[in-house]
Scaffold this motif. Structure first.
Motif, short mmCIF file in Angstrom:
data_model
loop_
_atom_site.label_atom_id
_atom_site.label_comp_id
_atom_site.label_asym_id
_atom_site.label_seq_id
_atom_site.Cartn_x
_atom_site.Cartn_y
_atom_site.Cartn_z
N SER A 195 -9.35 23.76 -13.80
CA SER A 195 -8.90 22.33 -12.62
C SER A 195 -9.51 21.94 -11.33
O SER A 195 -10.31 23.08 -10.46
N GLU A 196 -8.84 21.03 -10.83
CA GLU A 196 -9.33 20.68 -9.51
C GLU A 196 -8.53 20.22 -8.79
O GLU A 196 -7.74 19.17 -8.83
N THR A 197 -8.73 20.47 -7.50
CA THR A 197 -7.99 20.58 -6.72
C THR A 197 -8.04 20.18 -5.44
O THR A 197 -8.76 20.81 -4.64
N THR A 198 -7.48 18.35 -4.48
CA THR A 198 -8.31 17.99 -3.58
C THR A 198 -6.60 17.69 -2.23
O THR A 198 -6.30 17.22 -3.07
N ILE A 199 -7.28 18.04 -1.36
CA ILE A 199 -6.11 17.91 -0.15
C ILE A 199 -7.08 17.35 0.83
O ILE A 199 -8.52 17.45 1.18
N VAL A 200 -6.73 15.83 0.91
CA VAL A 200 -7.12 15.05 2.36
C VAL A 200 -5.90 14.46 3.24
O VAL A 200 -4.59 14.24 3.07
N THR B 287 3.28 19.80 -19.71
CA THR B 287 2.78 18.40 -19.35
C THR B 287 2.24 19.19 -18.06
O THR B 287 2.75 19.25 -17.35
N SER B 288 1.18 18.09 -17.84
CA SER B 288 -0.03 18.35 -16.35
C SER B 288 0.03 16.79 -15.75
O SER B 288 -0.99 15.98 -16.58
N SER B 289 0.58 16.11 -14.66
CA SER B 289 0.16 15.06 -14.25
C SER B 289 -1.67 14.81 -14.25
O SER B 289 -0.63 15.72 -12.65
N GLU B 290 -2.28 14.14 -13.91
CA GLU B 290 -3.17 14.68 -13.37
C GLU B 290 -3.15 13.59 -11.99
O GLU B 290 -2.07 11.95 -12.47
N THR B 291 -3.05 13.92 -10.30
CA THR B 291 -3.40 12.18 -9.59
C THR B 291 -4.29 12.83 -8.89
O THR B 291 -5.50 13.05 -8.40
N LEU B 292 -5.35 11.50 -9.76
CA LEU B 292 -7.10 11.18 -8.96
C LEU B 292 -6.42 10.38 -7.71
O LEU B 292 -6.17 9.59 -7.74
N LEU B 293 -7.28 10.80 -6.97
CA LEU B 293 -8.01 10.51 -5.91
C LEU B 293 -8.65 9.85 -6.18
O LEU B 293 -9.78 10.03 -5.69
N PRO B 294 -9.64 8.54 -4.63
CA PRO B 294 -11.20 7.90 -4.72
C PRO B 294 -11.83 9.65 -3.20
O PRO B 294 -11.31 9.75 -2.67
N ALA B 295 -13.14 9.16 -3.77
CA ALA B 295 -13.89 10.05 -3.36
C ALA B 295 -13.74 9.72 -1.75
O ALA B 295 -13.90 8.38 -1.52
N MET B 296 -13.14 10.78 -0.54
CA MET B 296 -12.81 10.00 0.58
C MET B 296 -14.35 11.35 1.41
O MET B 296 -14.53 12.99 0.67
N LYS B 297 -14.34 11.48 3.06
CA LYS B 297 -15.01 12.33 3.53
C LYS B 297 -14.11 11.95 4.55
O LYS B 297 -13.72 11.13 4.86
N GLU B 298 -14.35 13.00 5.30
CA GLU B 298 -13.95 12.78 6.79
C GLU B 298 -14.22 11.52 7.98
O GLU B 298 -16.23 11.67 7.82
N GLY B 299 -13.58 11.67 8.50
CA GLY B 299 -13.93 9.94 8.90
C GLY B 299 -14.10 8.73 8.14
O GLY B 299 -14.48 7.75 8.83
N ASP B 300 -13.34 9.08 7.38
CA ASP B 300 -13.38 7.93 6.29
C ASP B 300 -12.16 7.16 6.92
O ASP B 300 -11.47 7.66 7.37
N THR B 301 -12.10 5.74 6.90
CA THR B 301 -10.99 4.63 7.73
C THR B 301 -10.50 3.63 6.49
O THR B 301 -11.04 2.78 5.88
N PRO B 302 -9.46 5.04 5.55
CA PRO B 302 -9.30 3.82 4.16
C PRO B 302 -8.14 3.05 5.02
O PRO B 302 -7.46 3.44 6.12
N GLU B 303 -7.93 1.67 3.95
CA GLU B 303 -6.79 0.64 4.53
C GLU B 303 -5.63 1.22 4.11
O GLU B 303 -4.66 2.08 3.45
N VAL B 304 -4.17 0.72 5.11
CA VAL B 304 -2.63 0.69 5.24
C VAL B 304 -2.11 0.11 4.82
O VAL B 304 -2.40 -1.05 5.13
N LEU B 305 -1.92 0.57 3.56
CA LEU B 305 -1.07 -0.94 2.81
C LEU B 305 0.57 -1.10 2.97
O LEU B 305 0.99 -2.07 3.34
N LYS B 306 1.00 -0.09 3.05
CA LYS B 306 2.91 -0.13 3.27
C LYS B 306 2.85 1.66 3.75
O LYS B 306 2.21 2.75 2.42
N ALA B 307 3.49 1.79 5.05
CA ALA B 307 4.30 2.87 5.31
C ALA B 307 5.81 2.78 4.87
O ALA B 307 6.47 1.74 5.81
N LEU B 308 6.22 4.01 4.78
CA LEU B 308 8.07 3.70 3.59
C LEU B 308 8.10 5.03 4.05
O LEU B 308 7.77 5.92 3.62
#
Length: 458
Positions: free
Chosen positions: A403-408, A437-458
Motif C-alpha cells: 500500500s501507499e500512504t500520502t500525507i499532504v 475491509t480497507s477504505s481507500e482515500t485517493l488524493l489528487p496529485a499535489m506538490k509543494e507550492g500548489d494552491t488548491p481551492e477552498v470550497l468550504k471550511a466546516l
C-alpha cells in the motif's frame, strides 16, 4: 486380534470406521448403542462412540444438605466419579464389548479433555485390557491412517491435568456457591451461583457496564475543510480534536477567510501489510461471530465440519503451521473446491510460505481446511464457516499486500491542516480474505507550492 476403538462421539466413530475399512464397515447395536464393525489386515475392529464426558465428578449425596454441611467441609470432602445416568447404555455397551476384545484404542480428541474422556470411560468400565492411543488433528484419510499406524501410549499425566481442572471447578464452584448463598440468605431457587470462569466473566461484564453507565461525555470540536485541485478532497486541522470551543471557532473563522490553501509539503511512503496469522480458536470465534452467529453456534458448526472431515480440530491455541503440514497439499485439494481459481493462483507462486502467529504448540495445528467442499455439500452457515476457515488459510499463504500512504500538509488561512491518502498498490492476501475491509482515500496529485481551492471550511 480383536480391537475396540473408542471415539469421542458417534459421528467420529462412524467416520473413523469408514476410513479404516474403506467404507466396508457394518453397523449393529449393542445395548441400544450403534457400533461399527470391520476387518483390516487380518484383525477385527469395533468402533464405539461416546458422548463426550460420560463420567460425572460430584460429591456423595450426604454433602447435599446445605444446613448440615458447611462450605468449608466441601473443600476437604472427596468427590466421587459415577456414570452419567443418561449415558448408562453407552457404558453397558463399552463393558460388553471390552470383555471380548484383546486391545482397546482410545481415539478421542487429542487434548487434555479428550485424554480424560477416554481414560475415565475405561476406568469406569473396569477393564484391564491393553490400551493404545491414536492421535490426530483431522478426520481425513491420511491423518487417520497415519495415527492408527503409529499408535502411542496413553498420556495419563495429560488426563490428570484435565481431571485436576475438573476437581478445581467443582470445589471452587460448590463451596463458594454455598458460602455466598448462605451469607446473603438467597437459598432454594434464588441461590447465587459462583464459578471459576463464570464469576470473573461476570465481574468483567459488570465493570464494563459501570464504565458505560458512568461515562460522562466531553464535548469536542473538529475543524475541517473541503478542498479542490482537479478533484475534491478533505483536510482536517492538525490540532485534531479541540476541547476548547472558542479555539475551534477561531481556527474555523481563519480557514473561512481563505479562498485557496497552500501545500506546504507532501510525503509519500509505501509499506507491506503482512498476511494475518493462522487461526487459533479465540481469533476464529471472534471472526466467525461477526457473521451473525453466537460463539456456541460457531463451535458447534466447526466441530461438525471437523467430524465430517472438512476442517482440522477447532480447539487450539496454535498460530504456527507445523513443518509436517503440507501447505501445497492443502492447496492442491482446494483446486477441487469453490476456491479452485484462488488455490491455483497461490500454487503458481515460486515459493509457498505461511504467515506465523506468536504462539506455537505441539498438540494441534492452527485451524485450516483439510478437504475440498462445495456449496452444494455444505448449506447455510456450515458453508459460511468453511469459507471463513478456507479464506483465512488462503490469506496466510498469500503474499503481502502493498500500500501507499500520502500525507499532504497545507496552510488554510494561516491554520495548519493535513490531508491523508491511502491506496492499495497490490492486493496480495486481501484478495483472498475480504473480511478485513480497507477504505481507500485517493488524493489528487499535489506538490509543494500548489494552491488548491477552498470550497468550504466546516
Amino acid at each position: 486380534m480383536r480391537r475396540l476403538i473408542i471415539s469421542e462421539k458417534n459421528h467420529a466413530a462412524q467416520r473413523i470406521a469408514l476410513i479404516l475399512s474403506n467404507n466396508t464397515q457394518k453397523r449393529r447395536s449393542v445395548a441400544g448403542v450403534p457400533v461399527f464393525e470391520f476387518s483390516r489386515n487380518g484383525d477385527d475392529y469395533l468402533v464405539l462412540g461416546l458422548r463426550g464426558h460420560i463420567v460425572e465428578l460430584d460429591y456423595p449425596d450426604k454433602f447435599n444438605d446445605w444446613s448440615a454441611v458447611s462450605p468449608k467441609d466441601l473443600i476437604y470432602a472427596k468427590p466421587e466419579k459415577k456414570v452419567d445416568p443418561s449415558a448408562k447404555k453407552i457404558m453397558t455397551a463399552l463393558k460388553d464389548i471390552a470383555f471380548g476384545v484383546d486391545e482397546i484404542i482410545i481415539a478421542t480428541d487429542f487434548d487434555r479433555e479428550g485424554e480424560l474422556i477416554g481414560v475415565e470411560a475405561i476406568q469406569q468400565a473396569d477393564t484391564k485390557k491393553p490400551l493404545k492411543r491414536a492421535r490426530f488433528s483431522a478426520l481425513t484419510k491420511w491423518e487417520i491412517e497415519k495415527a492408527f499406524s503409529e499408535l502411542t501410549e496413553v498420556d495419563y499425566k495429560l488426563a490428570s491435568a484435565a481431571e485436576t481442572r475438573q476437581l478445581i471447578d467443582l470445589v471452587w464452584g460448590a463451596s463458594l456457591t454455598r458460602f455466598i448463598s448462605l451469607a446473603s440468605g438467597q437459598l432454594g431457587k434464588d441461590f447465587l451461583s459462583v464459578g471459576r470462569v463464570q464469576s470473573p466473566t461476570l465481574a468483567l461484564i459488570v465493570k464494563r457496564e459501570k464504565e458505560v453507565t458512568e461515562f460522562e461525555p466531553t464535548p469536542y470540536w473538529v475543524v475541517s475543510a473541503n478542498l479542490k485541485k482537479g478533484e475534491e478532497f478533505r483536510a482536517t486541522h492538525k490540532h485534531g480534536t479541540f476541547d476548547d470551543k472558542d479555539a475551534a471557532q477561531a481556527a474555523l473563522a481563519n480557514a473561512k477567510q481563505a479562498k485557496t490553501a497552500t501545500v506546504k509539503g507532501v510525503s509519500v511512503s509505501e509499506k507491506d501489510e503482512y498476511p494475518p496469522a493462522p487461526f487459533n480458536t479465540t481469533v476464529f470465534v471472534a471472526e466467525a461471530t461477526k457473521r451473525g452467529l453466537t460463539a456456541s453456534q460457531v463451535m458447534k458448526i466447526a466441530e461438525d465440519l471437523y467430524t465430517d472431515g472438512y476442517i482440522s480440530y477447532p480447539r487450539t491455541d496454535n498460530t504456527v503451521y507445523p513443518p509436517s503440514l503440507s501447505l501445497k497439499g492443502i492447496l492442491e485439494k482446494l483446486t477441487k473446491s469453490e476456491f479452485s481459481k484462488e488455490a491455483e493462483e497461490l500454487l503458481a507462486q515460486e515459493t509457498i510460505r505461511a504467515s506465523r502467529g506468536k504462539k506455537s504448540t505441539t498438540d494441534h495445528p492452527p485451524i485450516h481446511p483439510v478437504d475440498a467442499a462445495t456449496k452444494s455439500e455444505l448449506k447455510g452457515h456450515r458453508w459460511d464457516i468453511y469459507e471463513l476457515v478456507t479464506r483465512r488459510f488462503l490469506a496466510t499463504v498469500a503474499p503481502s499486500c502493498h500500500s501507499e500512504t500520502t500525507i499532504v500538509d497545507l496552510d488554510v488561512g494561516n491554520e495548519p491542516f493535513v490531508s491523508e491518502g491511502y491506496r492499495i498498490l497490490f492486493q496480495g492476501w486481501r484478495k483472498y480474505y475480504p473480511y478485513y475491509t480497507s477504505s481507500e482515500t485517493l488524493l489528487p496529485a499535489m506538490k509543494e507550492g500548489d494552491t488548491p481551492e477552498v470550497l468550504k471550511a466546516l
